[in-house]
Design an enzyme around this catalytic site. Structure first.
Site, mmCIF file in Angstrom:
data_model
loop_
_atom_site.group_PDB
_atom_site.id
_atom_site.type_symbol
_atom_site.label_atom_id
_atom_site.label_comp_id
_atom_site.label_asym_id
_atom_site.label_seq_id
_atom_site.Cartn_x
_atom_site.Cartn_y
_atom_site.Cartn_z
ATOM 1 N N SER A 113 49.327 29.120 49.662
ATOM 2 C CA SER A 113 49.325 30.592 49.707
ATOM 3 C C SER A 113 48.534 31.102 50.899
ATOM 4 O O SER A 113 47.386 30.719 51.088
ATOM 5 C CB SER A 113 48.665 31.176 48.455
ATOM 6 O OG SER A 113 49.304 30.739 47.303
ATOM 7 N N HIS A 160 54.843 33.350 48.877
ATOM 8 C CA HIS A 160 55.590 32.132 49.220
ATOM 9 C C HIS A 160 57.030 32.559 49.517
ATOM 10 O O HIS A 160 57.608 33.312 48.750
ATOM 11 C CB HIS A 160 55.620 31.145 48.052
ATOM 12 C CG HIS A 160 54.280 30.605 47.706
ATOM 13 N ND1 HIS A 160 53.874 29.335 48.025
ATOM 14 C CD2 HIS A 160 53.251 31.176 47.076
ATOM 15 C CE1 HIS A 160 52.646 29.156 47.596
ATOM 16 N NE2 HIS A 160 52.247 30.252 47.012
ATOM 17 N N HIS A 188 55.436 25.656 41.632
ATOM 18 C CA HIS A 188 54.273 25.527 40.756
ATOM 19 C C HIS A 188 54.714 25.279 39.320
ATOM 20 O O HIS A 188 55.700 25.851 38.849
ATOM 21 C CB HIS A 188 53.438 26.814 40.801
ATOM 22 C CG HIS A 188 52.869 27.138 42.140
ATOM 23 N ND1 HIS A 188 53.555 27.883 43.070
ATOM 24 C CD2 HIS A 188 51.679 26.808 42.709
ATOM 25 C CE1 HIS A 188 52.806 28.006 44.155
ATOM 26 N NE2 HIS A 188 51.668 27.364 43.966
ATOM 27 N N TYR A 211 53.271 26.450 36.771
ATOM 28 C CA TYR A 211 53.175 27.695 35.992
ATOM 29 C C TYR A 211 54.399 28.594 36.142
ATOM 30 O O TYR A 211 54.579 29.527 35.373
ATOM 31 C CB TYR A 211 51.890 28.478 36.343
ATOM 32 C CG TYR A 211 51.794 28.968 37.767
ATOM 33 C CD1 TYR A 211 52.577 30.008 38.252
ATOM 34 C CD2 TYR A 211 50.895 28.375 38.652
ATOM 35 C CE1 TYR A 211 52.468 30.459 39.551
ATOM 36 C CE2 TYR A 211 50.782 28.805 39.953
ATOM 37 C CZ TYR A 211 51.571 29.852 40.396
ATOM 38 O OH TYR A 211 51.471 30.271 41.699
ATOM 39 N N GLU A 212 55.223 28.314 37.132
ATOM 40 C CA GLU A 212 56.449 29.110 37.275
ATOM 41 C C GLU A 212 57.507 28.698 36.250
ATOM 42 O O GLU A 212 58.535 29.355 36.119
ATOM 43 C CB GLU A 212 57.020 28.944 38.685
ATOM 44 C CG GLU A 212 56.164 29.581 39.770
ATOM 45 C CD GLU A 212 56.718 29.311 41.161
ATOM 46 O OE1 GLU A 212 57.562 30.107 41.616
ATOM 47 O OE2 GLU A 212 56.328 28.303 41.766
ATOM 48 N N ALA A 218 45.278 27.169 48.459
ATOM 49 C CA ALA A 218 44.171 28.108 48.289
ATOM 50 C C ALA A 218 43.486 27.719 46.990
ATOM 51 O O ALA A 218 44.154 27.332 46.031
ATOM 52 C CB ALA A 218 44.708 29.525 48.201
ATOM 53 N N MET A 259 45.772 25.633 41.274
ATOM 54 C CA MET A 259 46.922 25.489 40.371
ATOM 55 C C MET A 259 48.072 24.688 40.985
ATOM 56 O O MET A 259 49.230 24.889 40.619
ATOM 57 C CB MET A 259 47.427 26.880 39.958
ATOM 58 C CG MET A 259 46.354 27.800 39.391
ATOM 59 S SD MET A 259 46.993 29.443 39.095
ATOM 60 C CE MET A 259 45.467 30.372 38.851
ATOM 61 N N SER A 260 47.742 23.813 41.906
ATOM 62 C CA SER A 260 48.828 23.067 42.577
ATOM 63 C C SER A 260 48.322 21.695 43.016
ATOM 64 O O SER A 260 47.333 21.187 42.499
ATOM 65 C CB SER A 260 49.326 23.850 43.799
ATOM 66 O OG SER A 260 48.319 23.909 44.794
ATOM 67 N N ASN A 307 38.097 32.297 47.340
ATOM 68 C CA ASN A 307 37.207 33.103 46.480
ATOM 69 C C ASN A 307 36.273 32.136 45.768
ATOM 70 O O ASN A 307 36.574 30.947 45.687
ATOM 71 C CB ASN A 307 38.046 33.879 45.435
ATOM 72 C CG ASN A 307 38.914 32.923 44.615
ATOM 73 O OD1 ASN A 307 40.003 32.546 45.044
ATOM 74 N ND2 ASN A 307 38.424 32.510 43.470
ATOM 75 N N HIS A 317 45.117 38.266 43.254
ATOM 76 C CA HIS A 317 45.962 37.403 44.085
ATOM 77 C C HIS A 317 46.039 37.937 45.513
ATOM 78 O O HIS A 317 46.065 37.170 46.475
ATOM 79 C CB HIS A 317 47.355 37.280 43.474
ATOM 80 C CG HIS A 317 48.279 36.396 44.261
ATOM 81 N ND1 HIS A 317 48.004 35.056 44.492
ATOM 82 C CD2 HIS A 317 49.446 36.654 44.900
ATOM 83 C CE1 HIS A 317 48.971 34.537 45.236
ATOM 84 N NE2 HIS A 317 49.862 35.490 45.492
HETATM 85 N N1 HPA Z 1 41.330 29.539 40.520
HETATM 86 C C1 HPA Z 1 42.512 28.895 40.509
HETATM 87 N N2 HPA Z 1 43.360 28.920 41.519
HETATM 88 C C2 HPA Z 1 43.002 29.595 42.621
HETATM 89 C C3 HPA Z 1 41.784 30.278 42.714
HETATM 90 C C4 HPA Z 1 40.906 30.248 41.599
HETATM 91 O O1 HPA Z 1 39.804 30.826 41.591
HETATM 92 N N3 HPA Z 1 41.748 30.843 43.942
HETATM 93 C C5 HPA Z 1 42.903 30.505 44.568
HETATM 94 N N4 HPA Z 1 43.665 29.755 43.774
#
Ligand code: HPA
Length: 270
Positions: free
Chosen positions: A28, A59, A81, A83-84, A111, A209-210, A233, A245
């Site tokens: 991302s 994406h 992903h 989660y998709e 990310a 998450m990937s 973050n 996001h």
């Molecule tokens: N948690 C999970 N996935 C992420 C985060 C997070 O804080 N930041 C970017 N992708």
């Protein structure tokens, strides 16, 4: 599955003149690397037989072939992903196709949220190991020995040789980086503060998450993997405000300048 992979890779081969050995999965906000690609050829996922479609915001979903610093590369802009709603086999399908296309080295990027409190948003982290906290595994099911062994070794999921090369390039270019363990969760919700405290105890430096499914399958297939995470973050509870996001993508875009410079020069050394 093998017939699908052959059909997919034949379609791709018929639509590019390139024959890269290096592939890069762009996370991302890290799509800017495509701007470094010369002699670009693009194939939209939606046109590729047997390829799933990308849905998440930030994406776009295409394969980009071309040259970076005169080295042939394949970029995956947009990943699938869990989660998709894709199965683990769908999430990792492109890795099987890459292997069939002759890819030998894979750079996975993402990310992530920083758990290690010495990190800050914008930190670039070499992933030196992972914790699979997704509760499943892409290799579950009958094993096809033509792909890899039933019980693949995972003592060096990220190639020490590639990590060493990435560090040398970073030092030469004066790019600031850190190193750490990536914890893969399914998402799609951001973690709770209690989860982050638990993950810290478990030894994670970043959470996302990937990446873990792709890394597992790449190792299974015998690809060498380099992982680079952009800390967009601080993780829940460490960061004192709520996640968004949009901010994740924005921070990744800010870090993208260093990221692109770094990765485009790593490619020359692989
Ligand atoms: N948690 C999970 N996935 C992420 C985060 C997070 O804080 N930041 C970017 N992708």
């Amino acid at each position: 599955m093998i017939n699908n992979i052959i059909e997919t890779s034949n379609y791709i081969k018929n639509n590019t003149k390139f024959n890269p050995k290096i592939a890069i999965i762009l996370g991302s906000g890290l799509g800017d690397l495509v701007k470094f690609v010369e002699d670009k050829e693009e194939i939209e996922y939606e046109n590729i037989p047997n390829f799933p479609l990308s849905t998440v915001e930030g994406h776009t979903g295409k394969l980009v072939f071309g040259k970076i610093n005169n080295i042939e590369v394949l970029l995956m802009q947009g990943r699938f992903h869990f989660y998709e709603g894709y199965s683990m086999k769908e999430v990792t399908y492109p890795i099987y196709v890459m292997k069939k296309l002759g890819i030998e080295k894979l750079i996975v990027t993402n990310a992530s949220g920083g758990i290690n409190e010495t990190f800050k948003p914008g930190t670039l982290m070499i992933i030196n190991d992972f914790i699979n906290f997704m509760g499943t595994n892409p290799l579950i099911g009958k094993n096809d020995e033509n792909f890899g062994v039933r019980f693949p070794d995972m003592s060096e999921p990220y190639s020490l040789d590639l990590i060493d090369k990435a560090k040398k390039v970073a030092n030469n270019l004066n790019i600031d980086y850190r190193e750490g363990v990536y914890m893969g969760c399914t998402g799609p919700n951001y973690e709770t503060a209690a989860e982050i405290r638990a993950f810290k105890t478990l030894g994670a430096d970043a959470v996302g998450m990937s990446t873990v499914p792709e890394t597992i399958v790449a190792n299974y297939l015998g690809l060498k993997v380099l992982g680079i995470s952009c800390i967009t973050n601080m993780a829940t509870g460490i960061q004192k405000f709520k996640h968004s996001h949009e901010r994740v993508v924005e921070t990744a875009k800010k870090a993208a300048e260093d990221f692109c410079l770094w990765v485009s020069n790593i490619i020359k050394e692989l």
